[in-house]
Write a protein that holds these residues in place. Structure first.
Motif, mmCIF file in Angstrom:
data_model
loop_
_atom_site.group_PDB
_atom_site.id
_atom_site.type_symbol
_atom_site.label_atom_id
_atom_site.label_comp_id
_atom_site.label_asym_id
_atom_site.label_seq_id
_atom_site.Cartn_x
_atom_site.Cartn_y
_atom_site.Cartn_z
ATOM 1 N N ASP A 199 -24.005 62.973 36.433
ATOM 2 C CA ASP A 199 -24.839 62.220 35.492
ATOM 3 C C ASP A 199 -23.954 61.508 34.463
ATOM 4 O OD1 ASP A 199 -27.130 63.087 36.740
ATOM 5 O OD2 ASP A 199 -27.533 64.709 35.314
ATOM 6 N N PHE A 200 -22.964 62.229 33.944
ATOM 7 C CA PHE A 200 -22.045 61.630 32.972
ATOM 8 C C PHE A 200 -21.231 60.513 33.612
ATOM 9 C CE2 PHE A 200 -22.383 65.574 30.276
ATOM 10 C CZ PHE A 200 -22.864 64.916 29.155
ATOM 11 N N LEU A 201 -20.875 60.690 34.863
ATOM 12 C CA LEU A 201 -20.141 59.644 35.575
ATOM 13 C C LEU A 201 -20.963 58.362 35.627
ATOM 14 C CD1 LEU A 201 -17.516 59.125 37.186
ATOM 15 C CD2 LEU A 201 -18.777 59.796 39.243
ATOM 16 N N GLU A 202 -22.258 58.493 35.899
ATOM 17 C CA GLU A 202 -23.157 57.340 35.907
ATOM 18 C C GLU A 202 -23.259 56.705 34.515
ATOM 19 O OE1 GLU A 202 -24.779 55.829 38.257
ATOM 20 O OE2 GLU A 202 -24.593 57.158 39.976
ATOM 21 N N MET A 203 -23.318 57.558 33.491
ATOM 22 C CA MET A 203 -23.463 57.051 32.117
ATOM 23 C C MET A 203 -22.229 56.289 31.655
ATOM 24 S SD MET A 203 -25.098 60.290 30.076
ATOM 25 C CE MET A 203 -26.165 61.440 30.934
ATOM 26 N N THR A 204 -21.048 56.788 32.015
ATOM 27 C CA THR A 204 -19.812 56.224 31.479
ATOM 28 C C THR A 204 -19.273 55.066 32.295
ATOM 29 O OG1 THR A 204 -18.538 57.933 32.641
ATOM 30 C CG2 THR A 204 -19.127 58.371 30.345
ATOM 31 N N SER A 205 -19.571 55.034 33.590
ATOM 32 C CA SER A 205 -19.109 53.920 34.417
ATOM 33 C C SER A 205 -19.882 53.875 35.724
ATOM 34 C CB SER A 205 -17.611 54.043 34.705
ATOM 35 O OG SER A 205 -17.186 53.002 35.563
ATOM 36 N N THR A 244 -16.333 72.074 23.062
ATOM 37 C CA THR A 244 -17.051 70.817 22.879
ATOM 38 C C THR A 244 -16.519 70.133 21.623
ATOM 39 O OG1 THR A 244 -18.804 71.848 21.553
ATOM 40 C CG2 THR A 244 -19.170 71.700 23.941
ATOM 41 N N PHE A 245 -16.891 68.865 21.450
ATOM 42 C CA PHE A 245 -16.476 68.104 20.270
ATOM 43 C C PHE A 245 -17.665 67.299 19.788
ATOM 44 C CE2 PHE A 245 -14.560 64.386 18.145
ATOM 45 C CZ PHE A 245 -13.747 65.030 17.230
ATOM 46 N N LYS A 246 -18.087 67.566 18.531
ATOM 47 C CA LYS A 246 -19.307 66.946 18.012
ATOM 48 C C LYS A 246 -19.048 66.067 16.792
ATOM 49 C CE LYS A 246 -21.993 70.895 19.684
ATOM 50 N NZ LYS A 246 -22.876 72.025 19.338
ATOM 51 N N GLU A 247 -17.795 65.611 16.636
ATOM 52 C CA GLU A 247 -17.435 64.843 15.446
ATOM 53 C C GLU A 247 -17.134 63.385 15.731
ATOM 54 O OE1 GLU A 247 -14.437 67.017 13.152
ATOM 55 O OE2 GLU A 247 -14.965 68.812 14.295
ATOM 56 N N SER A 248 -17.597 62.877 16.873
ATOM 57 C CA SER A 248 -17.368 61.462 17.187
ATOM 58 C C SER A 248 -18.131 60.573 16.215
ATOM 59 C CB SER A 248 -17.824 61.155 18.617
ATOM 60 O OG SER A 248 -17.077 61.901 19.559
ATOM 61 N N GLY A 249 -17.598 59.363 16.016
ATOM 62 C CA GLY A 249 -18.265 58.401 15.151
ATOM 63 C C GLY A 249 -19.576 57.935 15.747
ATOM 64 N N PRO A 250 -20.461 57.365 14.935
ATOM 65 C CA PRO A 250 -21.810 56.965 15.391
ATOM 66 C C PRO A 250 -21.803 55.848 16.421
ATOM 67 C CG PRO A 250 -21.369 56.135 13.178
ATOM 68 C CD PRO A 250 -20.250 57.060 13.498
ATOM 69 N N ASP A 251 -20.711 55.115 16.529
ATOM 70 C CA ASP A 251 -20.668 53.978 17.455
ATOM 71 C C ASP A 251 -19.996 54.309 18.785
ATOM 72 O OD1 ASP A 251 -21.903 52.313 15.562
ATOM 73 O OD2 ASP A 251 -19.981 51.827 14.629
ATOM 74 N N GLU A 252 -19.579 55.552 18.972
ATOM 75 C CA GLU A 252 -18.906 55.924 20.223
ATOM 76 C C GLU A 252 -19.943 56.118 21.325
ATOM 77 O OE1 GLU A 252 -15.663 55.870 20.872
ATOM 78 O OE2 GLU A 252 -15.537 55.046 18.848
ATOM 79 N N LYS A 253 -19.942 55.211 22.296
ATOM 80 C CA LYS A 253 -20.979 55.221 23.334
ATOM 81 C C LYS A 253 -20.872 56.427 24.268
ATOM 82 C CE LYS A 253 -18.354 52.014 26.292
ATOM 83 N NZ LYS A 253 -18.089 52.930 27.397
ATOM 84 N N ASP A 254 -19.673 57.026 24.380
ATOM 85 C CA ASP A 254 -19.511 58.177 25.273
ATOM 86 C C ASP A 254 -19.415 59.500 24.509
ATOM 87 O OD1 ASP A 254 -19.515 56.517 27.516
ATOM 88 O OD2 ASP A 254 -17.362 56.160 27.368
ATOM 89 N N ALA A 255 -19.934 59.507 23.291
ATOM 90 C CA ALA A 255 -19.853 60.715 22.465
ATOM 91 C C ALA A 255 -20.548 61.901 23.115
ATOM 92 C CB ALA A 255 -20.455 60.439 21.084
ATOM 93 N N LEU A 256 -21.654 61.654 23.836
ATOM 94 C CA LEU A 256 -22.411 62.743 24.445
ATOM 95 C C LEU A 256 -21.562 63.515 25.457
ATOM 96 C CD1 LEU A 256 -25.126 64.209 24.637
ATOM 97 C CD2 LEU A 256 -25.801 62.575 26.421
ATOM 98 N N LEU A 257 -20.657 62.834 26.115
ATOM 99 C CA LEU A 257 -19.766 63.517 27.059
ATOM 100 C C LEU A 257 -18.980 64.614 26.357
ATOM 101 C CD1 LEU A 257 -18.184 63.834 29.743
ATOM 102 C CD2 LEU A 257 -16.695 61.968 28.958
ATOM 103 N N LEU A 258 -18.463 64.319 25.156
ATOM 104 C CA LEU A 258 -17.701 65.320 24.411
ATOM 105 C C LEU A 258 -18.608 66.406 23.837
ATOM 106 C CD1 LEU A 258 -15.152 63.002 22.559
ATOM 107 C CD2 LEU A 258 -14.684 64.554 24.463
ATOM 108 N N VAL A 259 -19.836 66.051 23.499
ATOM 109 C CA VAL A 259 -20.789 67.037 22.978
ATOM 110 C C VAL A 259 -21.092 68.100 24.041
ATOM 111 C CG1 VAL A 259 -23.176 67.379 22.201
ATOM 112 C CG2 VAL A 259 -21.829 65.475 21.291
ATOM 113 N N GLU A 260 -21.136 67.669 25.286
ATOM 114 C CA GLU A 260 -21.420 68.598 26.389
ATOM 115 C C GLU A 260 -20.200 68.816 27.279
ATOM 116 O OE1 GLU A 260 -25.065 67.964 28.569
ATOM 117 O OE2 GLU A 260 -25.879 66.711 26.952
#
Length: 409
Positions: free
Chosen positions: A44-50, A109-125
Protein backbone atom coordinates in the motif's frame (compact mmCIF):
# COMPACT_ATOMS: atom_id res chain seq x y z
CA UNK A 1 -4.48 19.10 -26.17
CA UNK A 2 -4.36 15.45 -25.09
CA UNK A 3 -6.55 14.46 -28.06
CA UNK A 4 -4.21 16.29 -30.47
CA UNK A 5 -1.23 14.47 -28.91
CA UNK A 6 -2.89 11.11 -29.56
CA UNK A 7 -3.67 12.08 -33.19
CA UNK A 8 -0.12 13.31 -33.84
CA UNK A 9 1.39 10.22 -32.21
CA UNK A 10 -0.86 7.30 -33.22
CA UNK A 11 1.70 4.64 -32.23
CA UNK A 12 1.36 5.90 -28.66
CA UNK A 13 -2.40 5.40 -28.83
CA UNK A 14 -1.84 1.89 -30.16
CA UNK A 15 0.69 1.15 -27.41
CA UNK A 16 -1.70 2.48 -24.74
CA UNK A 17 -4.51 0.28 -26.03
CA UNK A 18 -2.42 -2.88 -25.86
CA UNK A 19 -0.85 -1.91 -22.54
CA UNK A 20 -4.21 -1.55 -20.79
CA UNK A 21 -5.49 -4.71 -22.44
CA UNK A 22 -2.54 -6.71 -21.08
CA UNK A 23 -2.09 -5.15 -17.62
CA UNK A 24 -4.46 -5.32 -14.67
CA UNK A 25 -5.16 -2.22 -12.56
CA UNK A 26 -2.70 -1.78 -9.64
CA UNK A 27 -5.24 -2.78 -7.00
CA UNK A 28 -5.92 -6.06 -8.83
CA UNK A 29 -2.18 -6.73 -9.05
CA UNK A 30 -1.79 -6.31 -5.32
CA UNK A 31 -4.56 -8.84 -4.71
CA UNK A 32 -2.85 -11.28 -7.06
CA UNK A 33 0.37 -10.99 -5.05
CA UNK A 34 -1.44 -12.90 -2.28
CA UNK A 35 0.15 -10.87 0.50
CA UNK A 36 -1.44 -9.98 3.80
CA UNK A 37 -0.79 -8.20 7.08
CA UNK A 38 2.27 -5.97 7.29
CA UNK A 39 3.49 -6.88 3.79
CA UNK A 40 0.13 -5.88 2.33
CA UNK A 41 0.51 -2.52 4.08
CA UNK A 42 4.03 -2.21 2.64
CA UNK A 43 2.63 -2.61 -0.88
CA UNK A 44 0.00 0.00 0.00
CA UNK A 45 2.83 2.39 0.89
CA UNK A 46 4.58 1.50 -2.34
CA UNK A 47 1.46 2.59 -4.24
CA UNK A 48 1.24 5.80 -2.19
CA UNK A 49 4.87 6.83 -2.65
CA UNK A 50 5.40 5.85 -6.29
CA UNK A 51 2.71 4.37 -8.52
CA UNK A 52 5.16 4.04 -11.42
CA UNK A 53 7.70 2.11 -9.33
CA UNK A 54 4.92 0.06 -7.76
CA UNK A 55 3.86 -1.28 -11.14
CA UNK A 56 7.30 -2.58 -12.15
CA UNK A 57 8.17 -3.87 -8.66
CA UNK A 58 4.94 -5.87 -8.48
CA UNK A 59 5.84 -7.54 -11.78
CA UNK A 60 9.24 -8.70 -10.50
CA UNK A 61 10.13 -12.35 -10.00
CA UNK A 62 8.85 -13.49 -6.54
CA UNK A 63 12.44 -14.13 -5.43
CA UNK A 64 13.09 -10.38 -5.59
CA UNK A 65 9.70 -8.69 -5.31
CA UNK A 66 9.30 -8.29 -1.53
CA UNK A 67 12.98 -7.54 -0.96
CA UNK A 68 13.06 -4.73 -3.51
CA UNK A 69 9.72 -3.36 -2.27
CA UNK A 70 11.21 -3.08 1.24
CA UNK A 71 14.52 -1.72 -0.10
CA UNK A 72 12.58 1.02 -1.89
CA UNK A 73 10.48 1.89 1.17
CA UNK A 74 13.51 2.05 3.48
CA UNK A 75 15.32 4.41 1.11
CA UNK A 76 12.10 6.42 0.68
CA UNK A 77 11.94 6.82 4.45
CA UNK A 78 15.58 7.96 4.48
CA UNK A 79 14.91 10.37 1.62
CA UNK A 80 11.84 11.80 3.39
CA UNK A 81 14.01 12.73 6.37
CA UNK A 82 16.64 14.29 4.11
CA UNK A 83 14.05 16.40 2.26
CA UNK A 84 12.33 17.64 5.43
CA UNK A 85 13.50 21.22 5.93
CA UNK A 86 11.74 21.45 9.33
CA UNK A 87 14.09 18.99 11.05
CA UNK A 88 17.03 20.81 12.74
CA UNK A 89 20.38 20.15 11.07
CA UNK A 90 22.08 18.25 13.89
CA UNK A 91 19.05 16.03 14.49
CA UNK A 92 18.64 15.35 10.78
CA UNK A 93 22.29 14.30 10.43
CA UNK A 94 21.94 11.96 13.41
CA UNK A 95 18.80 10.36 11.94
CA UNK A 96 20.43 9.91 8.55
CA UNK A 97 23.61 8.41 9.99
CA UNK A 98 21.73 5.98 12.25
CA UNK A 99 18.90 4.99 9.91
CA UNK A 100 20.61 1.70 9.04
CA UNK A 101 20.31 0.77 12.72
CA UNK A 102 16.62 1.65 13.22
CA UNK A 103 15.58 -0.79 10.49
CA UNK A 104 16.55 -3.52 12.97
CA UNK A 105 14.56 -1.96 15.85
CA UNK A 106 11.06 -3.42 16.16
CA UNK A 107 8.42 -0.76 16.79
CA UNK A 108 10.50 2.17 15.49
CA UNK A 109 8.46 5.02 14.03
CA UNK A 110 8.98 8.74 13.39
CA UNK A 111 6.16 11.23 13.94
CA UNK A 112 8.01 14.55 13.70
CA UNK A 113 7.89 15.17 9.95
CA UNK A 114 6.91 18.63 8.76
CA UNK A 115 3.30 19.28 7.64
CA UNK A 116 4.27 19.41 3.96
CA UNK A 117 6.04 16.04 3.78
CA UNK A 118 3.86 13.95 1.46
CA UNK A 119 5.41 10.64 2.60
CA UNK A 120 5.24 11.37 6.32
CA UNK A 121 2.72 8.56 6.89
CA UNK A 122 5.33 6.02 5.82
CA UNK A 123 7.54 7.07 8.74
CA UNK A 124 4.56 7.18 11.13
CA UNK A 125 3.91 3.51 10.37
CA UNK A 126 7.51 2.53 9.68
CA UNK A 127 7.28 -0.33 12.18
CA UNK A 128 5.47 -2.42 9.54
CA UNK A 129 8.44 -1.98 7.20
CA UNK A 130 10.81 -3.00 9.99
CA UNK A 131 8.76 -6.12 10.74
CA UNK A 132 8.90 -7.29 7.13
CA UNK A 133 12.56 -6.33 6.69
CA UNK A 134 13.45 -8.62 9.62
CA UNK A 135 11.70 -11.49 7.85
CA UNK A 136 13.92 -11.23 4.77
CA UNK A 137 16.81 -13.68 4.27
CA UNK A 138 19.96 -12.48 6.03
CA UNK A 139 21.86 -11.95 2.77
CA UNK A 140 19.12 -9.56 1.58
CA UNK A 141 19.15 -7.71 4.90
CA UNK A 142 22.92 -7.30 4.74
CA UNK A 143 22.82 -5.65 1.31
CA UNK A 144 19.95 -3.31 2.23
CA UNK A 145 21.49 -2.29 5.56
CA UNK A 146 24.90 -1.63 3.98
CA UNK A 147 23.46 0.60 1.25
CA UNK A 148 21.25 2.41 3.79
CA UNK A 149 24.31 3.08 5.99
CA UNK A 150 26.40 4.44 3.12
CA UNK A 151 23.57 6.50 1.68
CA UNK A 152 22.66 7.97 5.06
CA UNK A 153 26.26 9.01 5.66
CA UNK A 154 26.42 10.68 2.25
CA UNK A 155 23.12 12.49 2.77
CA UNK A 156 24.29 13.67 6.19
CA UNK A 157 27.43 15.10 4.60
CA UNK A 158 25.43 17.12 2.07
CA UNK A 159 23.12 18.64 4.68
CA UNK A 160 25.95 21.10 5.33
CA UNK A 161 28.02 20.81 2.13
CA UNK A 162 26.97 22.52 -1.10
CA UNK A 163 27.31 20.93 -4.52
CA UNK A 164 30.02 23.15 -5.96
CA UNK A 165 32.41 21.17 -8.16
CA UNK A 166 31.73 18.50 -10.75
CA UNK A 167 33.41 16.04 -8.39
CA UNK A 168 30.98 16.90 -5.58
CA UNK A 169 28.07 16.68 -8.05
CA UNK A 170 29.09 13.15 -9.03
CA UNK A 171 29.64 12.25 -5.39
CA UNK A 172 26.23 13.56 -4.31
CA UNK A 173 24.50 11.70 -7.15
CA UNK A 174 26.43 8.57 -6.18
CA UNK A 175 25.19 8.79 -2.60
CA UNK A 176 21.54 9.33 -3.47
CA UNK A 177 21.21 7.24 -6.65
CA UNK A 178 24.41 5.41 -7.62
CA UNK A 179 24.24 3.45 -4.37
CA UNK A 180 20.70 2.39 -5.29
CA UNK A 181 22.19 0.87 -8.44
CA UNK A 182 24.82 -0.86 -6.29
CA UNK A 183 22.19 -2.28 -3.95
CA UNK A 184 19.84 -3.47 -6.67
CA UNK A 185 22.68 -5.14 -8.57
CA UNK A 186 23.83 -6.95 -5.45
CA UNK A 187 20.25 -8.09 -4.74
CA UNK A 188 19.92 -9.36 -8.31
CA UNK A 189 23.07 -11.44 -7.81
CA UNK A 190 22.12 -12.64 -4.31
CA UNK A 191 18.76 -13.84 -5.64
CA UNK A 192 20.68 -15.97 -8.23
CA UNK A 193 18.38 -14.60 -10.96
CA UNK A 194 21.40 -12.79 -12.40
CA UNK A 195 25.05 -13.76 -12.66
CA UNK A 196 27.31 -12.93 -9.72
CA UNK A 197 29.25 -10.54 -11.99
CA UNK A 198 26.22 -8.18 -12.04
CA UNK A 199 26.73 -7.59 -8.31
CA UNK A 200 30.47 -7.10 -8.74
CA UNK A 201 30.83 -4.69 -11.67
CA UNK A 202 29.39 -1.76 -9.76
CA UNK A 203 30.82 1.02 -11.94
CA UNK A 204 28.13 0.33 -14.53
CA UNK A 205 25.49 0.13 -11.78
CA UNK A 206 26.63 3.53 -10.51
CA UNK A 207 26.15 5.06 -13.96
CA UNK A 208 22.61 3.69 -14.08
CA UNK A 209 21.78 5.66 -10.93
CA UNK A 210 23.66 8.77 -12.02
CA UNK A 211 21.84 8.97 -15.36
CA UNK A 212 18.46 8.89 -13.61
CA UNK A 213 19.44 11.32 -10.86
CA UNK A 214 21.13 13.83 -13.16
CA UNK A 215 18.12 13.79 -15.47
CA UNK A 216 15.79 14.57 -12.55
CA UNK A 217 18.09 17.27 -11.17
CA UNK A 218 18.35 18.90 -14.61
CA UNK A 219 14.60 18.85 -15.17
CA UNK A 220 13.67 20.09 -11.65
CA UNK A 221 15.74 23.30 -11.67
CA UNK A 222 12.80 25.71 -11.56
CA UNK A 223 11.02 23.91 -8.73
CA UNK A 224 14.23 23.49 -6.71
CA UNK A 225 15.31 27.14 -7.01
CA UNK A 226 11.84 28.33 -6.01
CA UNK A 227 12.10 26.01 -2.97
CA UNK A 228 15.36 27.69 -1.98
CA UNK A 229 17.80 24.96 -3.05
CA UNK A 230 19.84 24.05 -6.10
CA UNK A 231 21.50 20.74 -6.97
CA UNK A 232 23.10 21.99 -10.18
CA UNK A 233 26.86 22.24 -9.49
CA UNK A 234 28.13 25.79 -9.26
CA UNK A 235 31.00 24.73 -11.54
CA UNK A 236 28.37 24.71 -14.31
CA UNK A 237 25.73 27.28 -13.42
CA UNK A 238 28.31 29.77 -12.08
CA UNK A 239 29.57 30.28 -15.65
CA UNK A 240 26.16 31.58 -16.72
CA UNK A 241 24.70 33.40 -13.70
CA UNK A 242 25.73 35.00 -10.41
CA UNK A 243 22.86 33.49 -8.40
CA UNK A 244 20.51 30.52 -8.76
CA UNK A 245 17.59 32.94 -9.10
CA UNK A 246 19.31 34.71 -12.01
CA UNK A 247 19.87 31.32 -13.63
CA UNK A 248 16.13 30.82 -14.24
CA UNK A 249 15.16 34.47 -14.79
CA UNK A 250 13.76 35.47 -18.17
CA UNK A 251 16.23 38.36 -18.32
CA UNK A 252 19.07 35.82 -18.42
CA UNK A 253 17.30 33.33 -20.70
CA UNK A 254 20.03 32.81 -23.32
CA UNK A 255 22.69 32.05 -20.71
CA UNK A 256 20.22 29.94 -18.74
CA UNK A 257 19.63 27.73 -21.80
CA UNK A 258 23.39 27.34 -22.28
CA UNK A 259 23.68 26.20 -18.66
CA UNK A 260 20.77 23.79 -19.18
CA UNK A 261 22.45 22.29 -22.25
CA UNK A 262 25.69 21.77 -20.33
CA UNK A 263 23.75 19.97 -17.57
CA UNK A 264 22.06 17.76 -20.18
CA UNK A 265 25.44 16.97 -21.73
CA UNK A 266 26.79 15.97 -18.33
CA UNK A 267 23.95 13.47 -17.97
CA UNK A 268 24.21 12.14 -21.54
CA UNK A 269 27.77 10.91 -20.96
CA UNK A 270 26.39 8.00 -18.90
CA UNK A 271 24.38 6.48 -21.78
CA UNK A 272 27.10 4.02 -22.99
CA UNK A 273 27.36 2.56 -19.47
CA UNK A 274 23.57 2.31 -19.22
CA UNK A 275 23.37 0.25 -22.40
CA UNK A 276 26.33 -1.89 -21.31
CA UNK A 277 24.65 -2.61 -17.97
CA UNK A 278 21.30 -3.52 -19.55
CA UNK A 279 23.08 -5.83 -22.00
CA UNK A 280 24.16 -8.10 -19.14
CA UNK A 281 20.69 -8.50 -17.57
CA UNK A 282 19.04 -11.79 -18.54
CA UNK A 283 15.94 -12.36 -16.36
CA UNK A 284 12.94 -10.74 -18.14
CA UNK A 285 11.26 -9.11 -15.13
CA UNK A 286 14.59 -7.76 -13.87
CA UNK A 287 15.35 -6.39 -17.33
CA UNK A 288 12.05 -4.49 -17.51
CA UNK A 289 12.54 -3.20 -13.97
CA UNK A 290 15.95 -1.79 -14.95
CA UNK A 291 15.14 -0.67 -18.49
CA UNK A 292 11.88 1.26 -18.05
CA UNK A 293 13.33 4.07 -15.88
CA UNK A 294 16.28 4.41 -18.27
CA UNK A 295 14.13 4.78 -21.39
CA UNK A 296 12.03 7.32 -19.49
CA UNK A 297 15.26 9.16 -18.62
CA UNK A 298 16.57 9.45 -22.17
CA UNK A 299 13.16 10.64 -23.34
CA UNK A 300 13.18 13.27 -20.59
CA UNK A 301 16.76 14.51 -21.07
CA UNK A 302 16.21 14.85 -24.85
CA UNK A 303 13.01 16.80 -24.13
CA UNK A 304 14.94 19.08 -21.75
CA UNK A 305 17.84 19.78 -24.11
CA UNK A 306 17.72 23.34 -25.49
CA UNK A 307 14.20 23.71 -24.09
CA UNK A 308 13.60 27.07 -22.40
CA UNK A 309 10.43 25.72 -20.75
CA UNK A 310 12.61 23.79 -18.27
CA UNK A 311 13.65 27.11 -16.69
CA UNK A 312 10.01 28.11 -16.18
CA UNK A 313 8.25 24.86 -15.35
CA UNK A 314 8.59 21.13 -14.64
CA UNK A 315 8.44 19.55 -18.09
CA UNK A 316 7.35 15.94 -18.52
CA UNK A 317 7.08 13.52 -21.39
CA UNK A 318 3.59 12.78 -22.70
CA UNK A 319 1.59 10.06 -20.94
CA UNK A 320 1.19 8.24 -24.22
CA UNK A 321 4.91 8.38 -24.78
CA UNK A 322 5.52 6.96 -21.29
CA UNK A 323 3.13 4.07 -21.94
CA UNK A 324 4.84 3.37 -25.26
CA UNK A 325 8.23 3.24 -23.53
CA UNK A 326 6.89 0.89 -20.86
CA UNK A 327 5.38 -1.43 -23.47
CA UNK A 328 8.56 -1.51 -25.60
CA UNK A 329 11.20 -1.91 -22.87
CA UNK A 330 11.09 -5.71 -22.99
CA UNK A 331 14.50 -6.64 -24.38
CA UNK A 332 17.89 -5.13 -25.15
CA UNK A 333 17.32 -4.82 -28.90
CA UNK A 334 14.06 -2.92 -28.39
CA UNK A 335 15.69 -0.63 -25.82
CA UNK A 336 18.62 0.07 -28.15
CA UNK A 337 16.17 1.02 -30.89
CA UNK A 338 14.43 3.41 -28.49
CA UNK A 339 17.73 5.01 -27.51
CA UNK A 340 18.74 5.27 -31.17
CA UNK A 341 15.49 7.05 -31.99
CA UNK A 342 15.93 9.56 -29.19
CA UNK A 343 19.54 10.18 -30.22
CA UNK A 344 18.23 11.00 -33.71
CA UNK A 345 15.83 13.51 -32.14
CA UNK A 346 18.65 14.99 -30.07
CA UNK A 347 20.81 15.27 -33.19
CA UNK A 348 18.15 17.43 -34.84
CA UNK A 349 17.99 19.70 -31.77
CA UNK A 350 21.78 20.06 -31.51
CA UNK A 351 22.57 23.14 -33.60
CA UNK A 352 26.18 24.15 -34.50
CA UNK A 353 25.84 27.51 -32.72
CA UNK A 354 25.26 25.67 -29.42
CA UNK A 355 28.43 25.70 -27.24
CA UNK A 356 27.76 22.03 -26.37
CA UNK A 357 27.41 21.05 -30.04
CA UNK A 358 30.74 19.23 -30.39
CA UNK A 359 30.46 17.30 -27.10
CA UNK A 360 26.89 16.25 -27.75
CA UNK A 361 27.68 15.26 -31.34
CA UNK A 362 30.54 13.07 -30.11
CA UNK A 363 28.25 11.27 -27.63
CA UNK A 364 25.56 10.80 -30.29
CA UNK A 365 27.95 9.53 -32.97
CA UNK A 366 29.75 7.07 -30.71
CA UNK A 367 26.57 5.69 -29.14
CA UNK A 368 24.74 5.31 -32.46
CA UNK A 369 27.77 3.55 -33.92
CA UNK A 370 27.96 1.17 -30.95
CA UNK A 371 24.23 0.43 -31.23
CA UNK A 372 24.47 -0.17 -34.98
CA UNK A 373 27.32 -2.68 -34.56
CA UNK A 374 25.60 -4.67 -31.79
CA UNK A 375 21.96 -4.50 -32.84
CA UNK A 376 20.45 -7.38 -34.77
CA UNK A 377 19.67 -6.15 -38.26
CA UNK A 378 21.96 -3.14 -37.94
CA UNK A 379 21.06 0.48 -37.31
CA UNK A 380 17.36 1.39 -37.18
CA UNK A 381 16.11 3.65 -39.96
CA UNK A 382 15.23 7.23 -39.16
CA UNK A 383 11.64 6.55 -40.29
CA UNK A 384 9.50 6.81 -37.17
CA UNK A 385 6.49 4.58 -38.05
CA UNK A 386 4.21 7.37 -36.80
CA UNK A 387 3.58 8.41 -40.39
CA UNK A 388 2.98 4.85 -41.57
CA UNK A 389 0.44 4.22 -38.81
CA UNK A 390 -1.25 7.53 -39.55
CA UNK A 391 -1.46 6.72 -43.27
CA UNK A 392 -2.92 3.26 -42.55
CA UNK A 393 -5.44 4.85 -40.18
CA UNK A 394 -6.51 7.38 -42.83
CA UNK A 395 -6.79 4.67 -45.51
CA UNK A 396 -8.98 2.60 -43.19
CA UNK A 397 -11.11 5.63 -42.38
CA UNK A 398 -11.55 6.53 -46.07
CA UNK A 399 -12.40 2.92 -46.94
CA UNK A 400 -15.04 2.85 -44.19
CA UNK A 401 -16.71 6.05 -45.34
CA UNK A 402 -16.54 4.98 -48.99
CA UNK A 403 -18.19 1.68 -48.12
CA UNK A 404 -20.85 3.51 -46.09
CA UNK A 405 -21.59 6.09 -48.78
CA UNK A 406 -21.78 3.58 -51.64
CA UNK A 407 -23.83 1.02 -49.73
CA UNK A 408 -27.08 2.30 -51.15
CA UNK A 409 -25.93 2.47 -54.76
Amino acid sequence: MAFIDWVLHPTELWAAFWYFMRHAPPDEKTVKLQVSGDMKRCYDFLEMTSRSFAAVIQELNPKLRDGICLFYLILRGLDTIEDDMTIPGAKKRHLLEKFHEVIYQKGWTFKESGPDEKDALLLVEFDVVVNEFLRLPTEYQDVIADITRRMGAGMAKYTHTRVESLESYNEYCHYVAGLVGHGLSRLFAVSTLEDASVGENLELANSMGLFLQKTNITRDINEDVLDGRCFWPKAIWGKYATTEEELISKANREKGIEALNEMCTNALQHIPDVLAYLSQIKEPSVFRFCAIPQTMAIATIVLCYDNARVLDDNVKIRKGEAIKLISQSDNIDSVKRLFYGYLNTLEKKNHPDNPMYAQVSKIIDKTKKDIATTLKGGAPTDFTMEYLVLVLFLITLIAFFYSYLTRGF
